[in-house]
Motif scaffolding. Structure first.
Motif, PDB file in Angstrom:
ATOM      1  N   PHE A   1       4.662  17.673  76.014  1.00 35.53           N
ATOM      2  CA  PHE A   1       4.027  17.081  77.191  1.00 35.53           C
ATOM      3  C   PHE A   1       4.706  17.531  78.479  1.00 35.53           C
ATOM      4  CE2 PHE A   1       4.594  13.635  80.300  1.00 35.53           C
ATOM      5  CZ  PHE A   1       3.310  13.601  80.820  1.00 35.53           C
ATOM      6  N   VAL A   2       6.036  17.493  78.523  1.00 36.41           N
ATOM      7  CA  VAL A   2       6.781  17.885  79.733  1.00 36.41           C
ATOM      8  C   VAL A   2       6.517  19.346  80.072  1.00 36.41           C
ATOM      9  CG1 VAL A   2       9.090  18.271  80.677  1.00 36.41           C
ATOM     10  CG2 VAL A   2       8.566  16.134  79.509  1.00 36.41           C
ATOM     11  N   LEU A   3       6.540  20.223  79.077  1.00 34.27           N
ATOM     12  CA  LEU A   3       6.302  21.649  79.329  1.00 34.27           C
ATOM     13  C   LEU A   3       4.903  21.893  79.886  1.00 34.27           C
ATOM     14  CD1 LEU A   3       7.981  23.186  76.167  1.00 34.27           C
ATOM     15  CD2 LEU A   3       8.758  23.397  78.529  1.00 34.27           C
ATOM     16  N   ILE A   4       3.919  21.173  79.362  1.00 33.56           N
ATOM     17  CA  ILE A   4       2.543  21.337  79.862  1.00 33.56           C
ATOM     18  C   ILE A   4       2.426  20.783  81.273  1.00 33.56           C
ATOM     19  CG2 ILE A   4       0.127  20.684  79.528  1.00 33.56           C
ATOM     20  CD1 ILE A   4       0.804  20.486  76.485  1.00 33.56           C
ATOM     21  N   ALA A   5       2.976  19.589  81.497  1.00 34.43           N
ATOM     22  CA  ALA A   5       2.871  18.953  82.811  1.00 34.43           C
ATOM     23  C   ALA A   5       3.561  19.780  83.885  1.00 34.43           C
ATOM     24  CB  ALA A   5       3.475  17.545  82.758  1.00 34.43           C
ATOM     25  N   GLU A   6       4.673  20.409  83.541  1.00 36.58           N
ATOM     26  CA  GLU A   6       5.410  21.198  84.526  1.00 36.58           C
ATOM     27  C   GLU A   6       4.832  22.595  84.697  1.00 36.58           C
ATOM     28  OE1 GLU A   6       9.852  19.209  84.178  1.00 36.58           O
ATOM     29  OE2 GLU A   6       9.462  21.143  83.227  1.00 36.58           O
ATOM     30  N   GLY A   7       4.368  23.190  83.612  1.00 33.62           N
ATOM     31  CA  GLY A   7       3.871  24.565  83.681  1.00 33.62           C
ATOM     32  C   GLY A   7       2.380  24.690  83.901  1.00 33.62           C
ATOM     33  N   GLY A   8       1.652  23.564  83.730  1.00 38.57           N
ATOM     34  CA  GLY A   8       0.215  23.594  83.964  1.00 38.57           C
ATOM     35  C   GLY A   8      -0.563  24.390  82.948  1.00 38.57           C
ATOM     36  N   SER A   9       0.009  24.581  81.745  1.00 40.23           N
ATOM     37  CA  SER A   9      -0.666  25.434  80.767  1.00 40.23           C
ATOM     38  C   SER A   9      -0.298  25.031  79.344  1.00 40.23           C
ATOM     39  CB  SER A   9      -0.280  26.907  80.995  1.00 40.23           C
ATOM     40  OG  SER A   9      -0.683  27.719  79.922  1.00 40.23           O
ATOM     41  N   PHE A  10      -1.325  24.834  78.494  1.00 40.08           N
ATOM     42  CA  PHE A  10      -1.097  24.589  77.078  1.00 40.08           C
ATOM     43  C   PHE A  10      -0.562  25.850  76.406  1.00 40.08           C
ATOM     44  CE2 PHE A  10      -3.580  20.845  77.822  1.00 40.08           C
ATOM     45  CZ  PHE A  10      -3.278  19.962  76.799  1.00 40.08           C
ATOM     46  N   THR A  11      -1.052  27.002  76.846  1.00 35.85           N
ATOM     47  CA  THR A  11      -0.663  28.264  76.226  1.00 35.85           C
ATOM     48  C   THR A  11       0.815  28.535  76.397  1.00 35.85           C
ATOM     49  OG1 THR A  11      -2.872  29.174  76.628  1.00 35.85           O
ATOM     50  CG2 THR A  11      -1.102  30.745  76.164  1.00 35.85           C
ATOM     51  N   ARG A  12       1.328  28.409  77.634  1.00 36.57           N
ATOM     52  CA  ARG A  12       2.744  28.667  77.880  1.00 36.57           C
ATOM     53  C   ARG A  12       3.620  27.646  77.170  1.00 36.57           C
ATOM     54  NH1 ARG A  12       0.799  30.061  83.132  1.00 36.57           N
ATOM     55  NH2 ARG A  12       1.289  27.981  83.938  1.00 36.57           N
ATOM     56  N   ALA A  13       3.161  26.395  77.135  1.00 31.00           N
ATOM     57  CA  ALA A  13       3.939  25.374  76.432  1.00 31.00           C
ATOM     58  C   ALA A  13       4.012  25.689  74.939  1.00 31.00           C
ATOM     59  CB  ALA A  13       3.306  24.003  76.648  1.00 31.00           C
ATOM     60  N   ALA A  14       2.903  26.129  74.367  1.00 30.13           N
ATOM     61  CA  ALA A  14       2.886  26.480  72.947  1.00 30.13           C
ATOM     62  C   ALA A  14       3.847  27.622  72.652  1.00 30.13           C
ATOM     63  CB  ALA A  14       1.465  26.856  72.522  1.00 30.13           C
ATOM     64  N   GLN A  15       3.890  28.622  73.551  1.00 24.43           N
ATOM     65  CA  GLN A  15       4.812  29.732  73.381  1.00 24.43           C
ATOM     66  C   GLN A  15       6.258  29.264  73.461  1.00 24.43           C
ATOM     67  OE1 GLN A  15       3.484  32.298  76.537  1.00 24.43           O
ATOM     68  NE2 GLN A  15       1.855  33.242  75.310  1.00 24.43           N
ATOM     69  N   ALA A  16       6.525  28.321  74.371  1.00 24.91           N
ATOM     70  CA  ALA A  16       7.897  27.849  74.567  1.00 24.91           C
ATOM     71  C   ALA A  16       8.423  27.085  73.355  1.00 24.91           C
ATOM     72  CB  ALA A  16       7.972  26.971  75.805  1.00 24.91           C
ATOM     73  N   VAL A  17       7.544  26.316  72.691  1.00 24.94           N
ATOM     74  CA  VAL A  17       7.991  25.518  71.543  1.00 24.94           C
ATOM     75  C   VAL A  17       7.719  26.199  70.215  1.00 24.94           C
ATOM     76  CG1 VAL A  17       7.731  23.355  72.816  1.00 24.94           C
ATOM     77  CG2 VAL A  17       5.810  24.213  71.445  1.00 24.94           C
ATOM     78  N   GLY A  18       7.098  27.387  70.244  1.00 25.77           N
ATOM     79  CA  GLY A  18       6.848  28.139  69.013  1.00 25.77           C
ATOM     80  C   GLY A  18       5.759  27.549  68.146  1.00 25.77           C
ATOM     81  N   ARG A  19       4.724  26.980  68.757  1.00 26.16           N
ATOM     82  CA  ARG A  19       3.591  26.416  68.025  1.00 26.16           C
ATOM     83  C   ARG A  19       2.298  27.057  68.499  1.00 26.16           C
ATOM     84  NH1 ARG A  19       4.359  21.247  65.562  1.00 26.16           N
ATOM     85  NH2 ARG A  19       6.492  20.453  65.818  1.00 26.16           N
ATOM     86  N   THR A  20       1.241  26.811  67.773  1.00 31.45           N
ATOM     87  CA  THR A  20      -0.064  27.279  68.232  1.00 31.45           C
ATOM     88  C   THR A  20      -0.580  26.346  69.321  1.00 31.45           C
ATOM     89  OG1 THR A  20      -1.291  25.981  66.608  1.00 31.45           O
ATOM     90  CG2 THR A  20      -0.567  28.188  65.933  1.00 31.45           C
ATOM     91  N   GLN A  21      -1.539  26.852  70.098  1.00 32.19           N
ATOM     92  CA  GLN A  21      -2.090  26.021  71.163  1.00 32.19           C
ATOM     93  C   GLN A  21      -2.790  24.796  70.590  1.00 32.19           C
ATOM     94  OE1 GLN A  21      -4.239  28.195  74.120  1.00 32.19           O
ATOM     95  NE2 GLN A  21      -5.310  26.390  74.903  1.00 32.19           N
ATOM     96  N   SER A  22      -3.475  24.960  69.476  1.00 28.12           N
ATOM     97  CA  SER A  22      -4.175  23.817  68.877  1.00 28.12           C
ATOM     98  C   SER A  22      -3.184  22.770  68.375  1.00 28.12           C
ATOM     99  CB  SER A  22      -5.064  24.295  67.715  1.00 28.12           C
ATOM    100  OG  SER A  22      -4.280  24.927  66.706  1.00 28.12           O
TER     101      SER A  22
END
Length: 307
Positions: free
Chosen positions: A28-49
């Motif tokens: 949640f924090v990564l998405i809220a700060e970066g404005g992107s599900f895609t970048r957050a998924a890359q940062a935590v090593g998960r798929t966007q879904s």
């Protein structure tokens, strides 16, 4: 007499809320700060879904929508903003506990930029505490003017950088770490000269722009007596009694004092210290969270995101 557990006064004493998985909060924090599900998924090593499912799960637990798609990407709702500040603190505590009892999971190098004006004031404590909690991380520090640091970040030469307000690129998502007044600094005698002798940074510095704008608005004549590459250089000139300069509130060298209306000087505007990040990566994210926590602990200022 032994009291049965179900006989304790009222059910509220046994009402324990469901736990919040730190992994859900981190996404949640990564998405809220970066404005992107895609970048957050890359940062935590998960798929966007998978990350989308995490957010849905978090919203189900809390019973409120936390993120909405806006004109600038994904943005937190009012409930999301409330959660964001507290999730950062909870994650910082979680990571501190984890790193204390386990071998550090984050290793590598991170490139940090900072204006000279903030290097001595903030970086020693920040870097010392970060090294203690992340001994496997090497921090490379570059000191330069804010506008140059922004260019280096955009060119991939830095992973994150501190900047002075007024240098942020248009539309950039900046984490504001501190906001407060600029002050005039110097000695009384040069402060009363007209035209006012100034010791400031070169053109493009937001402090220089603020000082000149304030003097021009007050119709106060001035001259640029010295141009210094850093605040330490400007303070040295002021300490010699040759000019006045501009600084942020902080302990001053002996012999200098805060100047103002008594010396006929106009008020200066507030300014901010911001943090800009490059592409998300675990080492840079860890240092960014650490910087935010250190600023908040020292200043009490609630860090906030603003485009």
């Amino acid at each position: 007499m032994t009291v049965p557990i179900n006989a304790v006064d009222g059910p509220s004493m046994l009402s324990i809320p469901p736990g919040l998985d730190p992994d859900l909060l981190r996404s949640f924090v990564l998405i809220a700060e970066g404005g992107s599900f895609t970048r957050a998924a890359q940062a935590v090593g998960r798929t966007q879904s998978a990350v989308s499912m995490q957010i849905r799960r978090l919203e189900e637990i809390l019973g409120q929508p936390l993120l909405l798609r806006g004109t600038r990407g994904v943005e937190p709702t009012q409930h999301g903003l409330w959660l964001l500040e507290r999730a950062r603190r909870l994650l910082a505590l979680h990571d501190e506990i984890h790193s204390t009892f386990r071998q550090p999971s984050i290793a590598g190098a991170v490139r940090l930029g900072s204006p000279d004006d903030y290097a001595l004031r903030w970086l020693p404590g920040i870097l010392a505490r970060f090294a203690a909690s992340h001994p496997a991380v090497q921090v490379e520090v570059t000191c330069a003017p804010s506008n140059e640091l922004v260019e280096r970040l955009g060119g991939g030469e830095l992973d994150l950088t501190l900047i002075s307000e007024g240098n942020e690129p248009a539309g950039a998502r900046v984490r504001w770490l501190w906001h407060g007044p600029l002050i005039w600094v110097g000695m009384e005698e040069p402060a009363r000269r007209r035209p006012l002798p100034l010791a400031l940074a070169s053109a493009g510095c937001s402090w220089r722009t603020a000082a000149i704008s304030a003097l021009d608005a007050a119709d106060l004549p001035w001259r640029m007596a010295y141009t210094a590459a850093s605040l330490s250089g400007s303070l040295a000139v002021a300490l010699a009694g040759l000019a006045v300069t501009v600084a942020m509130p902080a302990p001053l060298p002996e012999g200098l004092r805060v100047l103002g209306a008594a010396e006929g000087l106009p008020p200066l505007p507030d300014f901010g210290i911001g943090l800009l990040r490059g592409p998300a990566m675990p080492v840079a994210e860890a240092l960014a969270r650490h910087i935010e926590e250190c600023f908040q602990l020292e200043t009490g200022f609630e860090t906030r995101m603003r485009a």
